[in-house]
Scaffold this active site. Structure first.
Site, mmCIF file in Angstrom:
data_model
loop_
_atom_site.group_PDB
_atom_site.id
_atom_site.type_symbol
_atom_site.label_atom_id
_atom_site.label_comp_id
_atom_site.label_asym_id
_atom_site.label_seq_id
_atom_site.Cartn_x
_atom_site.Cartn_y
_atom_site.Cartn_z
ATOM 1 N N GLU A 271 -55.115 40.735 9.105
ATOM 2 C CA GLU A 271 -56.270 39.847 9.308
ATOM 3 C C GLU A 271 -56.086 38.437 8.732
ATOM 4 O O GLU A 271 -56.983 37.910 8.076
ATOM 5 C CB GLU A 271 -57.535 40.495 8.724
ATOM 6 C CG GLU A 271 -57.829 41.852 9.350
ATOM 7 C CD GLU A 271 -59.100 42.515 8.804
ATOM 8 O OE1 GLU A 271 -59.736 41.945 7.910
ATOM 9 O OE2 GLU A 271 -59.448 43.605 9.291
ATOM 10 N N GLU B 299 -56.457 51.282 14.512
ATOM 11 C CA GLU B 299 -57.722 51.664 13.843
ATOM 12 C C GLU B 299 -58.821 51.959 14.854
ATOM 13 O O GLU B 299 -59.972 51.533 14.693
ATOM 14 C CB GLU B 299 -58.189 50.535 12.896
ATOM 15 C CG GLU B 299 -57.179 50.185 11.832
ATOM 16 C CD GLU B 299 -57.700 49.187 10.805
ATOM 17 O OE1 GLU B 299 -58.917 48.925 10.771
ATOM 18 O OE2 GLU B 299 -56.874 48.682 10.037
#
Ligand code: XIL
Length: 364
Positions: free
Chosen positions: A170, A277
């Site tokens: 991220e 995820e």
């Protein structure tokens, strides 16, 4: 006399009746519905193995330690285990000079015993960092030392035992600019190159990934990511792939053509792609729960089909596996029901959809 005897008998019968049927007692939790036994021969993992793809789930410590059914379903269905939180800086490295490897060690041990691979996530992230790091007033040199030591200690310890790492997680904002983190602020954008190089030094055989959310379909963020990873490759930085977190919600169907085009351009760079995820919440869907579960299944199905259509797509990992334990419930307070098994470990339509794809679709 006779009457008294009759009365006493009646009372005894009534009391027994009350005990047997729980009248007047505090209500106990409903008996869990029996979980459906599924044979190992047709488990997700056995089907995935014939297709040469890793099928995985994130694992939380609380149920891992305390719920035998959780461990049983995990080992039966998945060949890849991702510690959901245990690898994060905050938990693994709580003081500057102290690491706590105890939980990851237990997970790695479990994975070995059940012939599962372990995926590590993340090494560098702006979130879940300890106070000593967030609040310390470090110089650039000190932060370089801290990051290098952290990466090399962790990757080195699990050398040969963790097959893939999310090295940087991220690092991008939605508009594609670099996220403001202590690493960017004090080290500069080269922290990304350095993190990959240090991880590679510590385990030259581990596959190294950049991972993010909102990077799965063509768009501003995935374009920026593409430019970033192409730059890494050009500079000879050891990156092997990209992780698409793929947190989804019903009502926002994935645009499969944009997803495919994105995977294709990454594949052309020679990179692997992993869905890392996955979860699909049902709150924003419409219709009954049953209808939402069917739509959820359809979404899981189409995502797995897309993955199987590419040689470069090597893993399909859900963020948890039972609706009983999902990070989204604690985030929203609602039953998001985003996973493959319900709260009683019964397989949902999504589970059967994945099995169906794994056993029928050609390709790869
Ligand atoms: C989440 C965990 O699931 C939660 O239990 C925790 O409280 C916060 O982090 N992107 C990631 C994951 O890369 O590590 C996050 O995991 C979910 C979003």
């Amino acid at each position: 006399m006779k009457h008294r005897l009759f009365l006493a008998l009646a009372i005894v019968v009534l009391v027994l009746f009350a005990i047997a049927f729980g009248v007047g007692s505090t209500p106990s939790a409903p008996t869990p519905a029996p979980s459906v036994e599924i044979s190992t021969a047709t488990s997700l993992r056995s089907l995935a193995e014939t297709r040469g793809i890793s099928i995985g789930a994130a694992v939380e410590l609380e149920p891992f330690y305390n719920d035998a059914r959780y461990r049983q379903v995990l080992a039966r269905e998945f060949n890849t285990l991702v510690p959901e939180n245990a690898f994060k800086f905050q938990f693994l490295h709580p003081n500057r000079d102290r690491y706590d490897f105890s939980h990851v060690d237990r997970l790695v041990e479990f994975a070995k015993a059940h012939k599962m691979q372990v995926r590590g996530s993340p090494l560098v992230w702006h979130y879940a960092q300890p106070d000593w790091l967030n609040q310390g007033q470090f110089t650039r040199e000190e932060l370089l030392g801290i990051l290098r030591t952290h990466i090399q200690e962790v990757v080195g310890r699990y050398r040969g035992q963790v097959f893939a790492w999310d090295v940087v997680n991220e690092a991008l904002n939605r508009d594609g600019s670099l996220r403001d983190t202590i690493w960017l602020r004090h080290i500069g954008p080269e922290y990304i190159d350095l993190a990959f190089r240090w991880a590679h030094e510590a385990d030259p055989n581990a596959r190294l990934f950049y991972s993010d959310y909102g990077n799965d379909e063509l768009g501003r963020k995935s374009n920026a990511m593409y430019t970033m990873v192409a730059g890494l490759l050009q500079r000879g930085v050891p990156i092997d792939g990209v992780g698409l977190q793929t947190h989804k919600r019903l009502g926002y169907a994935p645009r499969l053509n944009l997803l495919s085009e994105n995977i294709q351009r990454l594949e052309k760079l020679g990179l692997e792609v992993q869905f890392t995820e996955l979860d699909i919440t049902i709150q924003d869907g419409t219709g009954s729960q049953e209808q939402r579960f069917m739509e959820q299944a359809q979404t899981y199905r189409s995502l797995l089909q897309t993955c199987l259509a590419f040689r470069s797509c090597t893993a399909f990992i859900t963020w948890g596996f039972t609706d009983r334990y999902t990070w989204l419930g604690s985030l929203t307070g609602q039953l998001e029901a985003p996973l493959l098994f319900d709260e009683s470990y019964r397989p949902k339509p999504a589970y059967y959809a994945l099995k169906d794809v794994l056993s029928s679709q050609s390709g790869k």
